[in-house]
Design an enzyme around this catalytic site. Structure first.
Site, PDB file in Angstrom:
ATOM      1  CB  THR A  67      32.231   9.678  -9.528  1.00 46.64           C
ATOM      2  OG1 THR A  67      31.628  10.114  -8.307  1.00 46.64           O
ATOM      3  CG2 THR A  67      33.715  10.000  -9.504  1.00 46.64           C
TER       4      THR A  67
ATOM      5  CE  LYS B  87      24.903  15.886 -10.050  1.00 46.56           C
ATOM      6  NZ  LYS B  87      26.191  15.531 -10.643  1.00 46.56           N
TER       7      LYS B  87
END
Length: 833
Positions: free
Chosen positions: A675, A567
């Protein structure tokens, strides 16, 4: 300049009567060969994969275009209500594989490639990522427009066509080095330039006021430096339903591209200055805004997106309905993806009042009934704020409108809370102080009929904290829309073996109704099914091993626990906590504490913003720790730490299916949603995480026994801040003492003295907002539970199945259905295939 339109409709009729293109291998192969030999001029002597990829993409794109035209005509015929999704980021990744899947021609294309002796995977991998986004925000936008097309909703995406996308990340001596990502170097066959829809964007100048023949005050914005916004359209196919929507990206160009007089006078640089200055606006995704030039450029980007998009929509409306705007709000809605495009509120007012001659009250009613705002952050520093002086300089007419909006708004606040001066100051769109600033998030709230967060906790915290005053004034505006991801790309396309197993087990239909995955729970005690599930997971892990071998030259043990955190690099996402745990495991090995050991490969990837010093230092720490661990003979295969450089969409498509454990370890109350957690869950990875963002809802879906929870809650984090003492916590935890000692003694930077002092200081600071030390012990204990579960293969496999089976909520199809049912009110339009 825009192209002239046909005076006759005959050419349009001719185009529309072309025969449909075949969807079988024979026709795809023929078109591929035709494009390769005729359009691209290649023959058997060409050795470049790129031209074969381009020929295949052109053949696939033809099939998209057929359905694209039918969709456009269906929307025109229905004269339906339209939705517009405005976003500064669209992290699309690669297009070819997704287009084949959604068209339903993956097998046919694979056969065509095989017949020609081509490796389809090689062709797919040769496509550059369209990295027009920074992370989750942009990837969410891409998933959203995919779901809009799949649900056959008439929604157009609007964004910017950056020449250079998110930078390519190189690792040199353990440190991040940014390289330009010129993703358009070889062109982009998926887009169509639409010069006839070019819009003119104003900057600078000043305003003049006069009265019209009816005695109404009119404002004219004059002496401006104009820029053209040229649209490039990309087809967005729904899943095998005939619908192909549009993503329209704007490129900035000069009104006069070449100054002939300056050139003839010998001033060659000045002759192209206007062209270069205009094109700089959309040259790079998110310029560095640490200086005034960077701030001005970013504001130009945001205004160009808003103004071009709104002008485009209004031109479409006027072309169909003339000057009558009485039904405009009933037929149009705009979703603002975070605060970046919030200037659209003021720009719509300008266009309606100055260009289309509406009065203020009518224009404001239309604006408030068409704009909806999604917030994506709980970090106040991440909300857009622009200095009033910069606004006046670049957008003087917009600044006047914002001042007037604020005056009307503060009058409403004052009527609601008479005499509450502090509240007026808190809620004003203009932040006072040494330098006045425009609070763009507040403008978005005031000008919208809806304000939503992206997870239940996030939405609650917005109402209780960041936007509490506005929630008290307009509670009806606030709502939640938990994020999702598209299962087409994030399961079917990236993990076809698992998708095949699921289809064989529960049948068709789950790709457009992900809740059907719940049927998998009936098979968790089916030994044969569990063995197949385990085998598929091992195959995916082996592919990830091969990917790492190819990219980094590192060989991993496929039977180890694959522990993954990929991420954006940020302190609140706490990659640092992950590294502390890795150091703890390393220390255990060196001390011989390896009874009942679980081999583990820790994979971390992500990009740090170029100006984010601490995030870049954390990348350096990860790589230094990895260098020590991975070359220690005592460690061997017991523990590996890998930093995956240049993390991007196509890399996640390789990583996601092969993960065993998904690290979602942000400080509680800081992650809006996440997500990546959903993508991993959908592919059968188990989550270790805090009660933050959508983790809470994931845990609710899978149950406590199938989620590894640790850490302080958001309330506990807030309570701790007043008496946080990390030094005392270190002294009370022997494991943590040893970890900190290894950091402080320079064990991981023996030849770079002091390089990690800033990290050490932040960890030990009582003002550390991420309270990393406070969660260390809980994290270590949770990781021990992970090890125990992983050692029981049957138990882990069942937990994996349960995670996939309960991921149905996290499809963007569900998210978009909620947006539409509750906010947009669009009617799906059937398109004949």
């Amino acid at each position: 300049m825009p192209h002239r339109r046909f005076k006759t409709s005959q050419p349009i009729k001719t185009i529309s009567t072309l025969p449909d293109l075949g969807m079988d291998a024979k026709h795809i192969k023929a078109d591929l060969k035709s494009y390769y030999g005729h359009r691209l001029g290649m023959d058997e002597h060409c050795k470049s994969v790129h031209y074969v990829y381009e020929a295949l993409s052109l053949a696939v794109n033809d099939r998209l275009t057929e359905r694209w035209k039918k969709t456009y005509n269906a929307y025109r015929k229905e004269d339906c209500k339209r939705g517009y999704y405005l976003s500064m980021e669209f992290l699309m990744g690669r297009t070819l594989s997704n287009a084949m899947l959604n068209l339903g021609i993956t097998d046919a294309t694979s056969k065509a490639a095989y017949d020609l002796g081509l490796d389809l995977e090689e062709l797919i991998d040769s496509e550059p990522d369209a990295g027009l986004g920074n992370g989750g925000l942009g990837r969410l936008a891409a998933c959203f427009i995919d779901s809009c097309a799949t649900l056959q909703l008439p929604v157009t995406g609007y964004g910017l066509r950056y020449e250079y996308g998110m930078f390519s990340q190189m690792i040199v001596n353990g440190e991040q080095v940014e390289e330009p990502d010129h993703w358009l170097r070889n062109g982009n066959i998926w887009e169509i330039q639409r010069l006839e829809y070019t819009q003119c964007i104003k900057f600078g100048g000043h305003t003049e006021t006069h009265e019209d023949e009816h005695g109404h005050k009119r404002v004219v914005w004059v002496d401006t430096q104009d820029v053209l916004a040229v649209p490039f359209d990309t087809p967005i196919p729904g899943y095998q339903n005939g619908t192909v929507n549009t993503l329209r990206l704007w490129k900035a160009t000069a009104t006069e591209q070449f100054g002939l007089q300056e050139f003839n006078a010998g001033d060659y640089a000045e002759s192209v200055a206007a062209k270069n200055g205009a094109e700089n606006i959309t040259m790079v995704l998110y310029p560095n805004d640490a200086n005034e030039n960077g701030k001005a450029l970013r504001l130009r980007q945001q205004y160009l997106l808003a103004s071009a998009s709104l002008q485009d929509v209004l031109a479409l409306w006027v072309g169909r309905h003339g000057a009558d705007f009485s039904q405009f709000a009933e037929k149009n809605c705009f979703q603002l993806n975070d605060t970046h495009p919030s200037i659209a509120v003021a720009e719509l007012m300008r266009l309606l009042i100055d260009i289309h001659d509406l009065q203020w009250d009518e224009a404001w009613s239309i604006t408030q009934r068409t704009m909806a705002y999604t917030n994506h952050t709980l970090l106040p520093e991440a909300l857009e704020r622009w200095s009033v002086n910069l606004f006046k300089q670049l957008l003087p007419r917009l600044m006047e409108i914002i001042f007037e909006i604020n005056a009307h708004f503060l009058a409403e606040v004052s009527a609601h809370w008479p005499g509450d001066i502090d509240r007026l100051a808190r809620m004003s769109l203009i932040e006072e102080g040494g330098v006045q600033h425009v609070r763009m998030a507040y403008l978005a709230i005031v000008g919208s009929y809806s304000v939503n967060g992206v997870a239940e906790l996030h939405s609650k915290l917005l109402q209780q904290g960041l936007f509490h005053d506005f929630y008290e004034l307009w509670p009806h505006k606030f709502n939640n829309k938990t994020n999702g991801v598209t299962p087409r790309r994030w399961l079917a396309a990236c993990n076809p073996e698992l998708a095949t197993l699921i289809t064989e087990t529960i049948g068709e239909g789950w790709l457009t109704d992900l809740t059907l995955l719940k049927k998998l729970e009936a098979f968790i005690d089916d030994k044969a099914f569990c063995e197949r599930w385990f085998a598929v997971q091992q195959t995916a892990k082996q592919k990830l091993v091969d990917y790492n071998k190819q990219e980094l030259g590192v060989d991993l043990n496929v039977n180890a626990l694959f522990d993954v955190q990929v991420k954006r690099m940020h302190e609140y996402k706490r990659q640092l906590l992950n590294v502390l745990h890795v150091i703890h495991l390393y220390d255990r090995i060196k001390r011989g504490d390896i009874t009942n050991w679980t081999d583990r490969c820790v994979l971390i990837g992500g990009k740090a913003a170029p100006g984010y010093f601490m995030a870049k230092k954390i990348i350096k720490l990860i790589n230094n720790v990895a260098n020590v661990i991975n070359h220690d003979a005592d460690v061997g295969d017991k523990l590996k730490l890998i930093f995956l450089p240049n993390y991007r969409v196509s890399a996640m498509e390789k990583i996601c299916p092969g993960a065993d454990l998904s690290e979602q370890i942000s400080t509680a109350g800081k992650e809006a949603s996440g997500t990546g957690n959903m993508k991993f869950m959908m592919n059968g990875a188990l989550t270790i995480g805090t009660l933050d963002g959508a983790n809470i809802e994931i845990r609710e879906e899978v149950g406590d026994d199938n989620f590894f929870l640790f850490g302080l809650t958001e309330d506990q984090v807030e309570s701790l801040r007043h008496h946080y003492d990390p030094v005392s916590m270190i002294q009370q935890d022997e494991d943590l003492q040893r970890v900190m000692n290894l950091l402080e003694c320079g064990h991981f930077n023996q030849f770079e003295q002091g390089t990690f002092d800033g990290i050490i200081h932040s960890l030990k600071s009582p003002h550390d907002p991420w309270v990393t030390i406070a969660d260390f012990r809980s994290f270590v204990d949770a990781q021990k539970r992970v090890e125990a579960a992983y050692q029981d293969k049957d138990r882990w496999t069942k937990m994996s199945i349960i995670n996939t089976a309960n991921s149905g909520k996290f499809s963007t199809d569900r998210t978009i259905s909620e947006y539409n049912d509750e906010l947009w009110k669009l009617t799906p339009v059937f398109v004949k295939k």
